[in-house]
Write an enzyme that holds these catalytic residues in place. Structure first.
Site: not given
Length: 333
Positions: A157, A237, A266, A298
């Site tokens: 990523i 995260r 979350e 998210h």
């Protein structure tokens, strides 16, 4: 009998993507909206595999009960596995597999969207014009060109993100325990220490896994080393950032803005419609009160391509396990 898979924390989009891909496999798919936990682990009786996502709980006791119910495989339809007790899985004979990369483009592109939205105050501008306010006061941004982005973690990523930011003409500092120097040479990336990255970066973006070493990587101490007005982005995260330290940094203007697609608590809120309730998490409510903070649910991964890749990889992982083939995406201690 068909191989049976129980899905927890499932949403309509999960069911659509998995049902479509399952036409190639013929598994029996059982979908449950609730997150896997001790209260509903009984639903794993009579299934061969269990499929979970980021907010499901697979701690030692849940795994022990799954094993007692005859489950042999835990298939994560995500990359992270910090919600799984791998030691308990190994002790109870449950194999764990995951989806290591479903669309690095999706998360990288979303990260840039957060950067641009914060920098150019696009949400604030939109709220204003809807109310007929076309003033530019308070909407001043900066050129991305020539600024320095600090990237913590340089996996798939992050590499996609770096190529995009280099296209903007940004300078890139990076930190990784296992540097890819060939990539760095090709894309003019400078690997450096965390301290230097904190000190020199205009924007810091987090792309490292959550481990005991990286938990609360962004804290009072590290924030104190950063440039005044730094932008912090987290699409990794939630527990990479100590949220109260972030709030203090925002209050004293050390942090100029923050884009958070994840939050350390979350699981109580994300992926659910909470619009008819009062948010009783004071920390989350405080974050949402800042006009220089964007919190999203998210969703960085959430593209058509990513959902298709998640379904394809997850079902292939399960098929390989069923046929006793080598598991390319097995997670071990």
């Amino acid at each position: 009998m068909a191989y049976t898979i129980a899905f927890f924390g499932s949403k309509p989009y999960d069911e659509a993507s998995f049902n479509e891909k399952n036409s190639e496999y013929g598994f029996e798919l059982r979908y449950y909206k609730g997150h896997l936990n001790l209260n509903n682990v009984i639903l794993t009786q009579g299934v061969d595999a269990v499929c979970i996502f980021v907010n499901d709980t697979a701690d030692a006791e849940v795994i022990r009960q799954m094993a007692a119910n005859g489950v042999k495989l835990l298939a994560l339809r995500c990359a992270g596995y910090n919600n799984v007790d791998l030691k308990a899985a190994a002790e109870n004979g449950i194999t764990v597999v995951r989806v290591p990369a479903y669309s690095p483009y999706a998360v990288a592109e979303y990260t840039v969207a957060l950067m641009l939205s914060l920098n150019r105050k696009i949400p604030r501008a939109t709220w204003r014009t809807r109310d007929g306010n076309f003033s530019l006061h308070g909407l001043l941004g900066f050129d991305m060109y020539g600024k320095t982005a600090g990237i913590i973690g340089t996996g798939k990523i992050a590499k996609k993100l770096i190529t995009i930011l280099r296209g903007f003409g940004m300078n890139i500092l990076a930190y990784d325990l296992y540097p890819d120097y060939n990539f760095a040479r090709e894309h003019q990336v400078v690997y450096t220490t965390l301290d230097e990255l904190y000190h020199s970066s205009d924007i810091i973006s987090l792309h490292c896994p959550l481990t005991e070493q990286t938990k609360y990587l962004i804290n009072d101490y590290s924030i104190g080393k950063m440039k005044d007005g730094v932008m912090i982005i987290n699409t990794g995260r939630g527990q990479l950032i100590h949220t109260n330290a972030l709030i203090e940094g925002l209050k004293n203007k050390k942090i100029g803005s923050a884009g958070l697609d994840v939050y350390e608590e979350e699981s109580e809120y994300f992926y659910e419609d909470q619009s008819d309730k009062i948010i009783d998490d004071d920390t989350l409510a405080r974050l949402l009160s800042f006009n220089n903070v964007i919190v999203t649910s998210h969703q960085a991964f959430f593209t058509r391509e990513a959902l298709a890749n998640i379904a394809a990889t997850t079902l292939l992982n399960i098929k390989d396990f069923m046929e006793h083939k080598k598991l390319e995406n097995e997670v071990k201690l």
